[in-house]
Design an enzyme around this catalytic site. Structure first.
Site, PDB file in Angstrom:
ATOM      1  N   ARG A 264     -11.320   9.339  -5.480  1.00  0.00           N
ATOM      2  CA  ARG A 264     -11.011   8.262  -4.421  1.00  0.00           C
ATOM      3  C   ARG A 264     -10.799   6.938  -4.951  1.00  0.00           C
ATOM      4  NH1 ARG A 264     -12.768   8.048   1.858  1.00  0.00           N
ATOM      5  NH2 ARG A 264     -11.673   6.068   2.307  1.00  0.00           N
TER       6      ARG A 264
ATOM      7  N   GLU B 153       0.853  -1.178   0.058  1.00  0.00           N
ATOM      8  CA  GLU B 153       0.008  -0.030  -0.220  1.00  0.00           C
ATOM      9  C   GLU B 153       0.892   1.272   0.077  1.00  0.00           C
ATOM     10  OE1 GLU B 153      -3.147  -0.048  -0.477  1.00  0.00           O
ATOM     11  OE2 GLU B 153      -3.959  -1.955   0.381  1.00  0.00           O
TER      12      GLU B 153
HETATM   13  P1  NAD Z   1      -4.939  -7.127  11.055  1.00  0.00           P
HETATM   14  O1  NAD Z   1      -5.772  -5.860  11.751  1.00  0.00           O
HETATM   15  O2  NAD Z   1      -5.512  -8.125  11.068  1.00  0.00           O
HETATM   16  O3  NAD Z   1      -3.466  -6.871  11.547  1.00  0.00           O
HETATM   17  C1  NAD Z   1      -2.547  -7.890  11.029  1.00  0.00           C
HETATM   18  C2  NAD Z   1      -2.030  -8.925  12.247  1.00  0.00           C
HETATM   19  O4  NAD Z   1      -0.861  -8.136  12.808  1.00  0.00           O
HETATM   20  C3  NAD Z   1      -2.963  -9.424  13.269  1.00  0.00           C
HETATM   21  O5  NAD Z   1      -2.737 -10.574  13.812  1.00  0.00           O
HETATM   22  C4  NAD Z   1      -2.742  -8.154  14.470  1.00  0.00           C
HETATM   23  O6  NAD Z   1      -2.813  -8.644  15.753  1.00  0.00           O
HETATM   24  C5  NAD Z   1      -1.299  -8.029  14.420  1.00  0.00           C
HETATM   25  N1  NAD Z   1      -0.735  -6.636  14.968  1.00  0.00           N
HETATM   26  C6  NAD Z   1      -1.325  -5.483  14.592  1.00  0.00           C
HETATM   27  N2  NAD Z   1      -0.271  -4.634  14.880  1.00  0.00           N
HETATM   28  C7  NAD Z   1       0.667  -5.180  15.695  1.00  0.00           C
HETATM   29  C8  NAD Z   1       1.741  -4.957  16.453  1.00  0.00           C
HETATM   30  N3  NAD Z   1       2.077  -3.619  16.518  1.00  0.00           N
HETATM   31  N4  NAD Z   1       2.552  -5.671  17.040  1.00  0.00           N
HETATM   32  C9  NAD Z   1       2.193  -7.071  16.796  1.00  0.00           C
HETATM   33  N5  NAD Z   1       1.224  -7.369  16.213  1.00  0.00           N
HETATM   34  C10 NAD Z   1       0.390  -6.591  15.495  1.00  0.00           C
HETATM   35  O7  NAD Z   1      -4.729  -6.631   9.638  1.00  0.00           O
HETATM   36  P2  NAD Z   1      -4.275  -5.238   8.688  1.00  0.00           P
HETATM   37  O8  NAD Z   1      -3.375  -5.739   7.745  1.00  0.00           O
HETATM   38  O9  NAD Z   1      -3.734  -4.199   9.767  1.00  0.00           O
HETATM   39  O10 NAD Z   1      -5.627  -4.637   8.343  1.00  0.00           O
HETATM   40  C11 NAD Z   1      -6.427  -5.549   7.204  1.00  0.00           C
HETATM   41  C12 NAD Z   1      -7.601  -5.063   7.407  1.00  0.00           C
HETATM   42  O11 NAD Z   1      -7.800  -3.760   7.170  1.00  0.00           O
HETATM   43  C13 NAD Z   1      -8.621  -5.988   6.495  1.00  0.00           C
HETATM   44  O12 NAD Z   1      -9.889  -6.229   7.160  1.00  0.00           O
HETATM   45  C14 NAD Z   1      -9.079  -4.876   5.487  1.00  0.00           C
HETATM   46  O13 NAD Z   1     -10.509  -5.061   5.015  1.00  0.00           O
HETATM   47  C15 NAD Z   1      -8.967  -3.501   6.284  1.00  0.00           C
HETATM   48  N6  NAD Z   1      -8.765  -2.212   5.558  1.00  0.00           N
HETATM   49  C16 NAD Z   1      -9.541  -1.212   5.610  1.00  0.00           C
HETATM   50  C17 NAD Z   1      -9.380  -0.220   4.879  1.00  0.00           C
HETATM   51  C18 NAD Z   1     -10.110   1.145   4.975  1.00  0.00           C
HETATM   52  O14 NAD Z   1      -9.940   1.965   4.402  1.00  0.00           O
HETATM   53  N7  NAD Z   1     -10.987   1.126   6.002  1.00  0.00           N
HETATM   54  C19 NAD Z   1      -8.154  -0.230   3.929  1.00  0.00           C
HETATM   55  C20 NAD Z   1      -7.330  -1.061   3.878  1.00  0.00           C
HETATM   56  C21 NAD Z   1      -7.642  -2.498   4.423  1.00  0.00           C
HETATM   57  N1  GLY Z   2      -8.650   1.756   1.108  1.00  0.00           N
HETATM   58  C1  GLY Z   2      -9.197   2.668  -0.160  1.00  0.00           C
HETATM   59  C2  GLY Z   2      -9.901   3.744   0.394  1.00  0.00           C
HETATM   60  O1  GLY Z   2      -9.870   4.043   1.678  1.00  0.00           O
HETATM   61  O2  GLY Z   2     -10.661   4.189  -0.430  1.00  0.00           O
END
Ligand code: NAD
Ligand code: GLY
Length: 362
Positions: free
Chosen positions: A242, A186
């Site tokens: 966006r 990203e």
């Molecule tokens: P996640 O929240 O599952 O975190 C990834 C892993 O890392 C988990 O096991 C978590 O417990 C661990 N973790 C997080 N921070 C840590 C730290 N500092 N130390 C140790 N472990 C840690 O996944 P992610 O990749 O952070 O996010 C993915 C999610 O985000 C998906 O559900 C996706 O749909 C969503 N997302 C949303 C948007 C949005 O605009 N709202 C954009 C991109 C992704």
């Molecule tokens: N992750 C894409 C958005 O926030 O629009």
């Protein structure tokens, strides 16, 4: 030390702080924002034991009454059942309309706790404290919140902007390697879609970025947030611009679905999707071949995948068709014209889609 980036959205504007020692300042920041006294910290089973007490103590010292609710780590928690457990806890802790939620964790927690805040009592305020790279550079910024249904990802949600984002880079020291590298896709995306100079910076500093050098990370996270804040400030609800943030995501969503959720991390699927979009862009958007090579090389330098094996093209093609971002039946891509500039909504000829798939699926 931290950098502050403003997301300009009129009455819903807010600051993103990117730096260190921010977890301990959470209470003070919330007091300045004049948030109500009761609050619920929502975190997961990996993050809460590491950082939950720091945030809770900071809030308590600033005069708040914080409670903490911990959900199992992982995408499975972004579901209606866990959401209802958060409502139960919020009611048990007597949260009212002045109260707020603190989302402490990765994107799963940000989306889940953000949606709980968007919907509880028709909407209360919330604070994003992202702890994964993915959450710092993408999911905590821009107000997209939501949960998954058995039928698909992010099918229920709301746009609900946080009151502030506190991205404490020190928390990245405990993030597992695979999660960290996944977040880099990203990061790279912002260079490709909006900022050629930033892309060149990433190429030059790849070693330091992989070593999680704090100064380099602060610059990287802050720049990604600036770039996303700029897009969100112009098009909060994704009626146009966006959509550029979805570069690489059309194929990525299809890969995640066809492979089965959990096989690829989101950022890994996005990396393959960006390699695919880069090659498509050469024929369909005039991207110079060397630019596509630079994109694919940097993905490789970061240790991200640029190809995928064992997935059936027809299934992937069908999943792309079903992407909820399509309009009027056609699959449309965000493609790059040059590094730093993309065009959304490009229709690509069917035979080219398959031809490039064959290149990246060998
Ligand atoms: P996640 O929240 O599952 O975190 C990834 C892993 O890392 C988990 O096991 C978590 O417990 C661990 N973790 C997080 N921070 C840590 C730290 N500092 N130390 C140790 N472990 C840690 O996944 P992610 O990749 O952070 O996010 C993915 C999610 O985000 C998906 O559900 C996706 O749909 C969503 N997302 C949303 C948007 C949005 O605009 N709202 C954009 C991109 C992704
Ligand atoms: N992750 C894409 C958005 O926030 O629009």
């Amino acid at each position: 030390m931290s950098k502050v980036i403003r997301v300009e959205l009129g009455a819903r504007s807010y600051d993103i702080h990117a730096g260190t020692d921010l977890l301990g300042s959470c209470g003070g920041v919330c007091r300045e924002l004049q948030l109500g006294s009761r609050c619920l910290i929502v975190s997961d089973s990996n993050v809460a034991p590491l950082y939950g007490h720091v945030v809770r103590d900071s809030l308590a010292e600033a005069g708040f009454q914080p409670a903490i609710f911990i959900v199992p780590a992982g995408e499975e928690s972004k579901d209606p059942l866990t959401l209802s457990l958060i409502y139960d806890e919020a009611l048990a802790r007597m949260l009212d309309r002045q109260s707020f939620i603190v989302a402490l964790g990765g994107g799963v927690i940000g989306d889940l706790a953000g949606y709980a805040a968007a919907s509880f009592l028709r909407g209360i305020r919330f604070v994003q404290v992202p702890t994964s790279l993915m959450a710092m550079v993408d999911s905590s910024v821009g107000g997209k919140t939501g949960i998954n249904l058995p039928q698909g990802k992010n099918l229920v949600g709301a746009f609900h902007q946080p009151s502030v984002v506190l991205a404490d880079l020190a928390t990245l020291s405990t993030l597992p390697d695979r999660e960290y590298i996944s977040g880099l896709s990203e990061v790279m995306k912002y260079g490709v879609i909006q900022d050629a100079e930033f892309f060149a910076f990433l190429e030059k500093k790849a070693g330091k970025i992989l070593a999680r050098d704090p100064e380099t990370l602060e610059r990287v996270v802050a720049r990604c947030c600036e770039l996303k804040a700029d897009v969100v400030g112009q098009d909060e609800r994704e009626s146009g611009l966006r959509a550029i943030l979805n570069f690489g995501h059309t194929l990525a969503h299809a890969i995640e679905q066809v492979a089965g959720y959990g096989k690829f991390l989101h950022g890994e699927a996005v990396a393959v999707g960006m390699a695919y979009a880069a090659i498509l862009s050469v024929s369909a958007a005039g991207l110079p071949g060397e630019a596509a090579e630079r994109i694919i090389n940097l993905l490789g330098k970061f240790g991200l995948p640029v190809s995928v094996k064992g997935l059936n093209w027809n299934a992937v093609r069908k999943a792309m068709q079903a992407d909820k971002k399509n309009t009027g039946g056609a699959v449309r891509f965000v493609l790059a014209c040059e590094i730093g500039r993309v065009e959304p909504g490009i229709e690509v000829k069917e035979d080219l889609l398959e031809e490039v798939w064959n290149v990246i699926s060998q």
